[in-house]
Structures are given as structure tokens and as C-alpha cells.
Design an enzyme around this catalytic site. Structure first.
Site, short mmCIF file in Angstrom:
data_model
loop_
_atom_site.label_atom_id
_atom_site.label_comp_id
_atom_site.label_asym_id
_atom_site.label_seq_id
_atom_site.Cartn_x
_atom_site.Cartn_y
_atom_site.Cartn_z
N ASN A 110 0.87 -1.18 0.00
CA ASN A 110 0.00 0.00 0.00
C ASN A 110 0.91 1.23 0.00
O ASN A 110 1.49 1.58 1.02
CB ASN A 110 -0.88 -0.03 1.25
CG ASN A 110 -1.69 1.25 1.42
OD1 ASN A 110 -1.78 2.05 0.50
ND2 ASN A 110 -2.28 1.43 2.59
N LYS A 142 0.14 4.23 -0.24
CA LYS A 142 -0.51 5.43 0.34
C LYS A 142 -0.26 6.63 -0.58
O LYS A 142 -0.18 6.45 -1.78
CB LYS A 142 0.00 5.68 1.76
CG LYS A 142 -0.05 4.42 2.63
CD LYS A 142 0.04 4.74 4.08
CE LYS A 142 0.20 3.45 4.86
NZ LYS A 142 -0.06 3.59 6.27
N HIS A 184 -9.56 0.62 4.91
CA HIS A 184 -8.28 0.91 5.58
C HIS A 184 -8.55 1.86 6.75
O HIS A 184 -9.38 2.76 6.67
CB HIS A 184 -7.31 1.55 4.59
CG HIS A 184 -5.92 1.62 5.13
ND1 HIS A 184 -5.53 2.61 6.01
CD2 HIS A 184 -4.84 0.81 4.96
CE1 HIS A 184 -4.26 2.40 6.35
NE2 HIS A 184 -3.81 1.32 5.72
N GLU A 213 -7.02 4.32 7.90
CA GLU A 213 -6.86 5.76 7.63
C GLU A 213 -8.13 6.33 6.99
O GLU A 213 -8.53 7.45 7.27
CB GLU A 213 -5.63 6.00 6.75
CG GLU A 213 -4.35 5.82 7.55
CD GLU A 213 -3.13 5.39 6.75
OE1 GLU A 213 -3.14 5.51 5.52
OE2 GLU A 213 -2.17 4.92 7.39
N GLU A 268 -5.36 -5.42 10.47
CA GLU A 268 -4.42 -4.31 10.65
C GLU A 268 -4.74 -3.57 11.95
O GLU A 268 -5.59 -2.66 11.95
CB GLU A 268 -4.54 -3.33 9.48
CG GLU A 268 -4.16 -3.91 8.14
CD GLU A 268 -3.55 -2.85 7.23
OE1 GLU A 268 -2.46 -3.10 6.72
OE2 GLU A 268 -4.15 -1.78 7.06
N GLY A 307 2.11 2.15 10.70
CA GLY A 307 3.03 3.29 10.57
C GLY A 307 3.68 3.71 11.87
O GLY A 307 4.27 4.79 11.94
N SER A 329 3.33 -2.24 10.40
CA SER A 329 4.77 -2.19 10.66
C SER A 329 5.50 -3.49 10.34
O SER A 329 6.42 -3.89 11.06
CB SER A 329 5.04 -1.75 12.11
OG SER A 329 4.55 -0.43 12.31
C1 PEP Z 1 -0.88 0.04 5.96
O1 PEP Z 1 -0.99 1.23 5.73
O2 PEP Z 1 -1.73 -0.73 5.51
C2 PEP Z 1 0.26 -0.43 6.74
C3 PEP Z 1 0.26 -1.65 7.15
O3 PEP Z 1 1.26 0.49 6.99
P1 PEP Z 1 2.72 0.19 7.64
O4 PEP Z 1 3.23 -1.09 7.05
O5 PEP Z 1 3.55 1.36 7.27
O6 PEP Z 1 2.50 0.06 9.11
#
Ligand code: PEP
Length: 253
Positions: free
Chosen positions: A9, A11, A95, A97, A167, A173, A212
Site C-alpha cells: 500500500n 498510500k 483501511h 486511515e 491491521e 506506521g 509495521s
Molecule cells: C498500511 O498502511 O496498511 C500499513 C500496514 O502500513 P505500515 O506497514 O507502514 O504500518
């Protein structure tokens, strides 16, 4: 046997030049026999061009969202038909976000899920709890609620052509990943919630972990029995790191 899947992803990152560099490095670094399904999800504006760069490769194109409506007066939105038209095979829905910053609720996420599938696009349904919810013992309830919202609208059969990504919001993040055991516990819960409606579909459903994931922790998380790969944010922007994560997802490890 579920084939592992790793999706990047991106972003709101990238430029045309950076995307070309990243895709070139990814394709150069991929082994001949990949053993893992891989997708990248660039911002909408780059989908077409990245799709061209991926042409004839084993890496699929995904979108980061999709409009719940089929077409019409929805300024700023992108429909599933448009995504399909430019070669998109997967779409992330729900997601955290988008849930938090753009107030996308469970009902809207379910409609987006259905909209994606209506065009043969495989939704990657994100579910996960906040830190506050985890600390107050609500993790399983939250994940069940987010999953049921989709199952109630789309039906369990829709899970044949879908992917779920667990997630935890506190891990996205932040550099703070769930432990393999924490991930396994929630993944098993997701699978059993689907199994309660259809055991065969549940057994074939790919449940990814996201939050992460890096080259350094991917192998131990992916080794858990109900973890079928990852949804990768930050680390998907670095070819070497993403390739190592894809390698860690191979059944042979
Ligand atoms: C994500 O945005 O779906 C995600 C898992 O981000 P990160 O790997 O940066 O934590």
C-alpha cells in the site's frame, strides 16, 4: 493450501519517476518462480502508468480505495468500472486511515466491498482495533463487527473472492507491530467467524497481517498458521525491503 499474498500500500507517496524506479527494481529482483501473489497499490493517478510498467509481470495492480457508487455526480471519486478499465485487480477497502480520517463507516465499507466485486475486483477488506479498544479488551468484538458488516451485506460466498487484512490501528506506521501470537489470535478469530457460516470458504480465505511489517519481522509473523501474507505500507516503498518481505512469505520461507 492457501497461496501467500503480499500487497504493498503505497498510500500518498511516489512520483512518476520514483514509481518507475521502484517497479524496475522490484521486477529485476523477483525470482523466476515467485510462489507468492504480489500486488502494489499506487495512488489512483498513477494506476494506469504503473499498470503499464507491470505488464506481463507477475505483480498485480491494486487500488487503495474504490467508490461505492457505480457512476455519476460524485466529484473526486473513482468507480470500480474505471479501476477495472485501467487493469486493477485488487482494491483495499476499509483501511483504518479512511475509516478514521474520512469517516468511512462499516456500512460504507461494505458497499465499497460489493462495488469492487461487482466488477471482478478482489477487495482487500481491512479490519482492526485501536489501541484503546485493545486495552479495553474489545479487539475481537471490533473485528467481528467490521467483518459482520460485510458478511451481512455481501454474504459469506463473497469471501471466495476476497482477502481480509487484519491491521491493528496501533501498529500502522508506528514501528510497533503485533507479536506473531497476537496476530495469530485475531487471524484465527476471523477465520472461525467465517467458518461459522462456511468452513470451506473459511479454509480458503487469505487473511493478511498489516502493521509495521518489515524485512526483519516478516518471517516470524508469516510463520503463524492463519497468517497468509501481509499488507505492507512504509516498507513497500523500498524495493529491497519489499522483496525480502515477499520472500519471507514463500511457503518455503
Ligand atoms: C498500511 O498502511 O496498511 C500499513 C500496514 O502500513 P505500515 O506497514 O507502514 O504500518
Amino acid at each position: 493450501m492457501r497461496r501467500p499474498f503480499v500487497a504493498g500500500n503505497w498510500k500518498m507517496h511516489g512520483t512518476r519517476a520514483e514509481n518507475a524506479e521502484l517497479i524496475e527494481a522490484l521486477l529485476l529482483g523477483l525470482p523466476g518462480e515467485v510462489q507468492v501473489d504480489i500486488a502494489v497499490c499506487p495512488p489512483f493517478v498513477y494506476l494506469w502508468e504503473v499498470g503499464r510498467l507491470l505488464k506481463d509481470s507477475s505483480v498485480a495492480l491494486g487500488a487503495q480505495s474504490v467508490c461505492a457508487e457505480p457512476l455519476g455526480a460524485f466529484t473526486g471519486e473513482v468507480s470500480a468500472t474505471m479501476l477495472k478499465d485501467v487493469g486493477v485487480e485488487y482494491a483495499i477497502v476499509g483501511h483504518s486511515e479512511r475509516r478514521a480520517l474520512y469517516k468511512e463507516d462499516d456500512a460504507l465499507v461494505a458497499r465499497k466491498f460489493v462495488a469492487a466485486q461487482s466488477q471482478g475486483i478482489v477487495p482487500i477488506l481491512c479490519v482492526g482495533e485501536t489501541l484503546e479498544e485493545r486495552e479495553s479488551g474489545q479487539t475481537m468484538d471490533v473485528v467481528s463487527r467490521q467483518l459482520s458488516a460485510v458478511l451481512d451485506v455481501a454474504g459469506v460466498a463473497a469471501m471466495r473472492n476476497a482477502v481480509v487484512a487484519y491491521e491493528p490501528v496501533w501498529a500502522i506506521g508506528t514501528g510497533k507491530n503485533a507479536t506473531p501470537e497476537q496476530a495469530q489470535e485475531v487471524h484465527a478469530h476471523i477465520r472461525s467467524a467465517v467458518a461459522a457460516q462456511d468452513a470451506t470458504i473459511a479454509a480458503g480465505l487469505r487473511v493478511l497481517y498489516g502493521g509495521s511489517v518489515k524485512a526483519g519481522n516478516a518471517r516470524e509473523i508469516f510463520a503463524m498458521p492463519d497468517v497468509d501474507g501481509g499488507l505492507i505500507g512504509g516498507a513497500s516503498l523500498k524495493a529491497d525491503e519489499f522483496l525480502e518481505i515477499c520472500t519471507a512469505a514463500r511457503p518455503s520461507g
